[in-house]
Design an enzyme around this catalytic site. Structure first.
Site, PDB file in Angstrom:
ATOM      1  CG  ASP A   9      -1.723   1.157   1.456  1.00 43.50           C
ATOM      2  OD1 ASP A   9      -2.436   1.526   0.515  1.00 43.50           O
ATOM      3  OD2 ASP A   9      -1.682   1.752   2.548  1.00 43.50           O
ATOM      4  CG  LEU A  10       1.709   5.696  -1.787  1.00 43.21           C
ATOM      5  CD1 LEU A  10       3.187   5.388  -2.012  1.00 43.21           C
ATOM      6  CD2 LEU A  10       1.164   6.496  -2.976  1.00 43.21           C
ATOM      7  CG  ASP A  11      -1.705   7.704   3.221  1.00 40.31           C
ATOM      8  OD1 ASP A  11      -0.752   8.115   3.908  1.00 40.31           O
ATOM      9  OD2 ASP A  11      -2.893   7.989   3.474  1.00 40.31           O
ATOM     10  CB  THR A  17       0.566  10.919   1.465  1.00 36.59           C
ATOM     11  OG1 THR A  17       0.280   9.523   1.400  1.00 36.59           O
ATOM     12  CG2 THR A  17       1.772  11.212   0.600  1.00 36.59           C
ATOM     13  CE  LYS A  45      -4.026   7.907   8.935  1.00 39.57           C
ATOM     14  NZ  LYS A  45      -3.192   7.622  10.105  1.00 39.57           N
ATOM     15  CB  SER A 114      -2.025   2.992  -3.684  1.00 37.72           C
ATOM     16  OG  SER A 114      -2.508   4.248  -3.290  1.00 37.72           O
ATOM     17  CB  ALA A 115      -7.327   3.934  -2.353  1.00 39.93           C
ATOM     18  CE  LYS A 145      -6.013  -0.700  -1.062  1.00 43.16           C
ATOM     19  NZ  LYS A 145      -4.884   0.043  -0.497  1.00 43.16           N
ATOM     20  CD  GLU A 169      -3.771  -1.606   2.817  1.00 44.17           C
ATOM     21  OE1 GLU A 169      -3.886  -0.798   3.761  1.00 44.17           O
ATOM     22  OE2 GLU A 169      -4.083  -1.312   1.654  1.00 44.17           O
ATOM     23  CG  ASP A 170      -1.977   2.513   6.384  1.00 44.44           C
ATOM     24  OD1 ASP A 170      -2.328   2.133   5.241  1.00 44.44           O
ATOM     25  OD2 ASP A 170      -2.197   3.655   6.815  1.00 44.44           O
TER      26      ASP A 170
END
Ligand code: B16
Ligand code: MG
Length: 216
Positions: A9-11, A17, A45, A114-115, A145, A169-170
């Site tokens: 995942d990114l953020d 971010t 998030k 990522s979303a 997601k 994932e966070d």
């Protein structure tokens, strides 16, 4: 057993971010005449931009025309992009380059899931683009997601069976998406919140090469 693939995942996993998303949403809320708190930002998030604005307007008790809605989406994103513009490699979360480097050296295919519709621009800014064999982001998915779509596309692009994919994932919805895809889920953050994950860590500094090796 078979070839493994890793999906990030990114953020909240590669970069933080969320703080920039927060500032941009907070500014919009202020213009619309209400407060938007850091605690409320937690709800955003891993959630798509459109869904975030729907939640924001609900918080502010604001009815919007389609035209206003679209205008605010653009406005928020422009403010957000102004923060992204200033990002550099110093904003990469601790030990992310070590983990990516370890996997690359083992010839493990790596994807982003990522979303965010700004994912590619962010990876470019922080100079991590070369690590990724596939980038699946908010532009590629029709279902958010916890739907597994984003991770299943990533697995397909990596030519790896979903059961052989490992996801970092966070967000709770992200862990659920990974589980729904039949993948191995690793929660990055509070284990009490991400309790559906197969494994939990507070961050990549806690993830040693030996653990990564055990997943291969
Ligand atoms: P954008 P992730 C998500 O990133 C963020 O966590 C979420 O807050 C944001 O609304 C979403 O991306 C969409 O971002 O407005 O850039 O398209 O955690 O899925 O990498
Ligand atoms: Mg996230």
């Amino acid at each position: 057993m078979g070839k493994k693939g890793f999906i990030f995942d990114l953020d909240g996993v590669i970069v933080d971010t969320a703080k920039y998303h927060y500032l941009a949403w907070k500014k919009l809320a202020g213009e619309l005449g209400f407060e938007f708190t850091k605690a409320q930002n937690e709800l955003f998030k891993g959630v798509s931009r459109k869904r975030c604005l729907e939640i924001l307007l609900k918080i502010g008790n604001i009815e919007a025309t389609q035209e206003q809605f679209n205008k605010w989406m653009v406005e928020k994103n422009e403010d957000y992009l102004a923060y992204i513009e200033k990002m550099d490699a110093s904003e990469i979360l601790p030990d992310v380059p070590r983990v990516l480097g370890f996997l690359k050296q083992k010839n493990v295919p790596i994807a982003l899931g990522s979303a965010s519709k700004n994912a590619r621009a962010i990876l470019k800014k922080v100079e991590l683009l070369p690590y990724f064999d596939s980038i699946v982001d908010g532009n590629d998915v029709s279902k958010a997601k916890p739907d597994p779509q984003v991770f299943l596309i990533a697995a397909k692009n990596l030519h790896v069976d979903p059961v052989n994919c490992v996801v970092f994932e966070d967000a709770v919805a992200g862990i659920q998406a990974a589980n729904n895809a039949g993948m191995i889920s690793i929660g990055i953050g509070d284990a009490n919140i991400l309790n559906e994950a197969n494994y939990n860590f507070n961050g990549f500094t806690e993830i040693g090469d030996d653990f990564l090796e055990s997943l291969l």
